[in-house]
Enzyme design. Structure first.
Site, mmCIF file in Angstrom:
data_model
loop_
_atom_site.group_PDB
_atom_site.id
_atom_site.type_symbol
_atom_site.label_atom_id
_atom_site.label_comp_id
_atom_site.label_asym_id
_atom_site.label_seq_id
_atom_site.Cartn_x
_atom_site.Cartn_y
_atom_site.Cartn_z
ATOM 1 N N THR A 136 1.083 -4.996 5.314
ATOM 2 C CA THR A 136 0.445 -3.954 6.250
ATOM 3 C C THR A 136 -0.568 -3.124 5.241
ATOM 4 O O THR A 136 -1.172 -2.133 5.580
ATOM 5 C CB THR A 136 1.065 -3.151 7.089
ATOM 6 O OG1 THR A 136 2.154 -2.537 6.127
ATOM 7 C CG2 THR A 136 1.844 -3.692 8.317
ATOM 8 N N HIS A 189 -5.925 -5.444 11.637
ATOM 9 C CA HIS A 189 -5.732 -4.245 10.674
ATOM 10 C C HIS A 189 -5.758 -3.048 11.980
ATOM 11 O O HIS A 189 -6.511 -2.114 11.768
ATOM 12 C CB HIS A 189 -7.029 -4.094 10.074
ATOM 13 C CG HIS A 189 -7.082 -3.375 8.747
ATOM 14 N ND1 HIS A 189 -7.396 -3.793 7.565
ATOM 15 C CD2 HIS A 189 -6.366 -1.895 8.886
ATOM 16 C CE1 HIS A 189 -7.314 -2.468 6.873
ATOM 17 N NE2 HIS A 189 -6.249 -1.617 7.297
ATOM 18 N N ARG A 220 -3.084 -4.418 2.170
ATOM 19 C CA ARG A 220 -4.548 -4.880 1.927
ATOM 20 C C ARG A 220 -4.216 -6.522 1.744
ATOM 21 O O ARG A 220 -3.536 -7.004 1.056
ATOM 22 C CB ARG A 220 -5.308 -4.432 0.978
ATOM 23 C CG ARG A 220 -5.778 -2.796 0.879
ATOM 24 C CD ARG A 220 -7.018 -2.819 2.172
ATOM 25 N NE ARG A 220 -7.378 -1.649 2.079
ATOM 26 C CZ ARG A 220 -6.854 -0.695 3.115
ATOM 27 N NH1 ARG A 220 -6.022 -0.959 3.928
ATOM 28 N NH2 ARG A 220 -7.529 0.489 3.360
ATOM 29 N N LYS A 267 3.705 7.147 0.166
ATOM 30 C CA LYS A 267 4.227 7.797 1.468
ATOM 31 C C LYS A 267 4.434 6.878 2.442
ATOM 32 O O LYS A 267 5.489 7.091 3.156
ATOM 33 C CB LYS A 267 2.817 8.453 1.931
ATOM 34 C CG LYS A 267 2.374 9.488 1.203
ATOM 35 C CD LYS A 267 1.071 10.394 1.138
ATOM 36 C CE LYS A 267 -0.039 9.545 1.006
ATOM 37 N NZ LYS A 267 -0.283 9.205 -0.490
ATOM 38 N N ILE A 268 3.870 5.729 2.758
ATOM 39 C CA ILE A 268 4.232 4.546 3.748
ATOM 40 C C ILE A 268 5.510 4.070 3.326
ATOM 41 O O ILE A 268 6.331 3.800 4.173
ATOM 42 C CB ILE A 268 3.125 3.804 4.003
ATOM 43 C CG1 ILE A 268 1.881 4.422 4.456
ATOM 44 C CG2 ILE A 268 3.548 2.351 4.879
ATOM 45 C CD1 ILE A 268 0.377 3.692 4.587
ATOM 46 N N ALA A 305 -2.651 -1.269 11.966
ATOM 47 C CA ALA A 305 -1.409 -0.593 11.755
ATOM 48 C C ALA A 305 -1.756 0.947 11.641
ATOM 49 O O ALA A 305 -0.578 1.756 11.966
ATOM 50 C CB ALA A 305 -0.845 -1.055 10.281
ATOM 51 N N PHE A 306 -2.942 1.423 11.323
ATOM 52 C CA PHE A 306 -3.034 2.915 11.319
ATOM 53 C C PHE A 306 -3.428 3.469 12.603
ATOM 54 O O PHE A 306 -3.368 4.641 13.073
ATOM 55 C CB PHE A 306 -4.338 3.050 10.468
ATOM 56 C CG PHE A 306 -5.652 2.620 11.261
ATOM 57 C CD1 PHE A 306 -5.985 1.436 11.070
ATOM 58 C CD2 PHE A 306 -6.324 3.554 11.883
ATOM 59 C CE1 PHE A 306 -6.983 0.944 11.676
ATOM 60 C CE2 PHE A 306 -7.457 3.081 12.747
ATOM 61 C CZ PHE A 306 -7.955 1.747 12.447
HETATM 62 P P1 NAD Z 1 0.311 5.951 -1.630
HETATM 63 O O1 NAD Z 1 -0.332 5.975 -2.696
HETATM 64 O O2 NAD Z 1 1.162 6.842 -1.167
HETATM 65 O O3 NAD Z 1 1.395 4.864 -2.189
HETATM 66 C C1 NAD Z 1 1.099 3.636 -3.065
HETATM 67 C C2 NAD Z 1 2.214 3.374 -3.907
HETATM 68 O O4 NAD Z 1 2.099 2.220 -4.570
HETATM 69 C C3 NAD Z 1 2.392 4.257 -4.961
HETATM 70 O O5 NAD Z 1 3.793 4.990 -5.177
HETATM 71 C C4 NAD Z 1 2.195 3.501 -6.371
HETATM 72 O O6 NAD Z 1 2.892 4.189 -7.430
HETATM 73 C C5 NAD Z 1 2.685 2.321 -5.914
HETATM 74 N N1 NAD Z 1 2.026 1.105 -6.579
HETATM 75 C C6 NAD Z 1 0.723 0.898 -7.261
HETATM 76 N N2 NAD Z 1 0.603 0.011 -7.873
HETATM 77 C C7 NAD Z 1 1.894 -0.794 -7.619
HETATM 78 C C8 NAD Z 1 2.359 -2.087 -8.127
HETATM 79 N N3 NAD Z 1 1.566 -2.912 -9.092
HETATM 80 N N4 NAD Z 1 3.795 -2.291 -7.859
HETATM 81 C C9 NAD Z 1 4.290 -1.553 -6.936
HETATM 82 N N5 NAD Z 1 3.994 -0.364 -6.559
HETATM 83 C C10 NAD Z 1 2.832 -0.009 -7.152
HETATM 84 O O7 NAD Z 1 -0.099 5.006 -0.488
HETATM 85 P P2 NAD Z 1 0.295 5.001 1.069
HETATM 86 O O8 NAD Z 1 -0.045 5.987 1.766
HETATM 87 O O9 NAD Z 1 1.895 4.744 1.075
HETATM 88 O O10 NAD Z 1 -0.612 3.633 1.397
HETATM 89 C C11 NAD Z 1 -0.349 2.131 0.701
HETATM 90 C C12 NAD Z 1 -1.424 1.356 1.113
HETATM 91 O O11 NAD Z 1 -1.214 1.006 2.404
HETATM 92 C C13 NAD Z 1 -2.826 1.693 1.096
HETATM 93 O O12 NAD Z 1 -3.227 2.012 -0.323
HETATM 94 C C14 NAD Z 1 -3.773 1.115 2.085
HETATM 95 O O13 NAD Z 1 -4.321 0.221 1.180
HETATM 96 C C15 NAD Z 1 -2.692 0.665 3.007
HETATM 97 N N6 NAD Z 1 -2.767 1.311 4.146
HETATM 98 C C16 NAD Z 1 -3.136 0.170 5.399
HETATM 99 C C17 NAD Z 1 -3.239 0.694 6.538
HETATM 100 C C18 NAD Z 1 -3.395 -0.095 7.618
HETATM 101 O O14 NAD Z 1 -4.100 0.123 8.859
HETATM 102 N N7 NAD Z 1 -2.998 -1.275 7.692
HETATM 103 C C19 NAD Z 1 -3.321 2.269 6.719
HETATM 104 C C20 NAD Z 1 -3.115 2.974 5.858
HETATM 105 C C21 NAD Z 1 -2.837 2.576 4.483
#
Ligand code: NAD
Length: 349
Positions: free
Chosen positions: A239, A310, A241, A160-161, A312-313
């Site tokens: 952004t 932390h 983990r 999604k992001i 970004a959200f």
């Molecule tokens: P999401 O589940 O929609 O997308 C994650 C994507 O990563 C998936 O499409 C998956 O197939 C892919 N993926 C998994 N393993 C992989 C790999 N080894 N190589 C490449 N791609 C791989 O999640 P999202 O909503 O896009 O969020 C992504 C991450 O952002 C979350 O898991 C969270 O840890 C982090 N996040 C951080 C903040 C912040 O405030 N900094 C806020 C929200 C989310």
């Protein structure tokens, strides 16, 4: 016959701000839930006072460990006010039939926008220029920046992001490469990105941006070996983990110029920064954790690293959506129609 009042469900909410308390109280009716709010993260010592708690509401700074779930006999549901759930031992919860839920989406634009706040601050020295003008210094030497239009932007993780990041990068006129083992190439092409291998992405991107979850399989996916494959003078953005990046390797790369800049909203062991200094000195931390904390400090003082805590959200709009979804998760669980459930996926051998 008089109807017996149904038993209220006890919900303990940790790491809550006054705003969160108000929102959850508004969304979770007092007739059905007994809400207990704590303004700090969950600690193992809390368990003795949570013997009747059926639902835990937590944020990323509360580690829901195996030891904690084993000491809460009535616990049936854990919901986190975040997308990432690596602070929860999902396997331990599943073994005890405790469901775990997250907030899968609350505006993917929010984190994607912060990714570009970091990138543009670094490429245009916004943070350094601000410091200068605060001291009345309008000299522009050492503030010359870089264009991002025409540069290659590599997105690792196109969920999604990541997909939103792709759209913004295209808006800036960048060439976008994308790597995600599960993403469909046609979808990426439609968004204007070219699907490539991780190796090609690392070798050819001017900017590499991480948007993958932290899993055993992704821990330290950016390490000395992957950095060696990156373009000389490229930029790393994280952004997602902190644990995705080996801090020691990143620090060496920023110091020897292999990487020009790093923009980081997350750090390895960042939870330790929320502890009082005295706790850091008295609590038992492993050598590994202490080393990571020390390296985080060095990283924060690196002139070519920009670290945010932390956030970004953290926009008003996104946070309200997070509270609403968290409350909806609790209500859906209470109605025996749980939503946004996450499952433990064992790492591939
Ligand atoms: P999401 O589940 O929609 O997308 C994650 C994507 O990563 C998936 O499409 C998956 O197939 C892919 N993926 C998994 N393993 C992989 C790999 N080894 N190589 C490449 N791609 C791989 O999640 P999202 O909503 O896009 O969020 C992504 C991450 O952002 C979350 O898991 C969270 O840890 C982090 N996040 C951080 C903040 C912040 O405030 N900094 C806020 C929200 C989310």
């Amino acid at each position: 016959m008089k109807k017996r009042p149904s038993k209220k469900m006890e919900v303990a909410c940790f790491d809550m701000e006054p705003e969160t308390e108000r929102s959850l109280t508004r969304h979770l009716p007092a007739s059905r839930f007994t809400l207990r709010f704590f303004r700090r993260p969950l600690r193992p010592s809390d368990c003795k006072n949570l013997q009747n708690t059926e639902v835990l509401v937590v944020f990323i700074h509360s580690a829901v460990t195996k030891a904690i779930v084993e000491q809460m006999p009535k616990l049936r549901f854990v919901t986190t006010c975040s997308t990432g759930y690596d602070h929860i031992d999902v396997a331990a919860c599943q073994n005890r039939n405790i469901l775990v839920a997250n907030v899968p989406t609350y505006g993917e634009n929010t984190v994607a926008e912060h990714t570009f706040a970091l990138l543009l601050s670094l490429t245009r020295n916004v943070h350094l220029a601000y410091e200068k003008t605060q001291h009345g210094d309008f000299a522009i030497n050492q503030l010359r920046g870089l264009d991002i239009a025409g540069k290659t932007f590599g997105v690792v993780g196109c969920g999604k992001i990541g997909m939103h990041v792709i759209r913004i990068a295209k808006g800036f006129g960048m060439n976008v490469l994308a790597y995600d083992p599960r993403q469909n190439d046609r979808e990426l092409k439609k968004a204007g990105a070219q699907a490539v291998t991780l190796d090609r992405l690392l070798r050819t991107s001017d900017v590499v941006s991480l948007h993958v979850p932290l899993l055993p399989s992704t821990k330290h996916m950016i390490n000395a070996r992957s950095i060696a494959r990156m373009k000389q003078g490229s930029i790393l953005l994280n952004t997602a983990r902190g644990g995705l990046v080996d801090t020691h390797a990143l620090l060496c790369a920023l110091q020897n110029g292999k990487l020009a800049y790093a923009g980081l909203d997350v750090l390895e062991e960042e939870e330790a920064f929320l502890q009082e200094e005295t706790q850091l000195l008295t609590k038992k931390f492993s050598q590994k954790v202490l080393q990571a904390v020390l390296e985080d400090h060095v990283l924060m003082n690196q002139p070519n690293a920009l670290v945010t805590p932390h956030i970004a959200f953290d926009t008003h709009e996104a946070v309200e959506r997070i509270y609403k979804t968290t409350a909806d998760n609790v209500v859906a669980f209470a109605k025996k129609k749980p939503t946004n459930i996450v499952r433990f996926v064992p790492a591939k051998k």
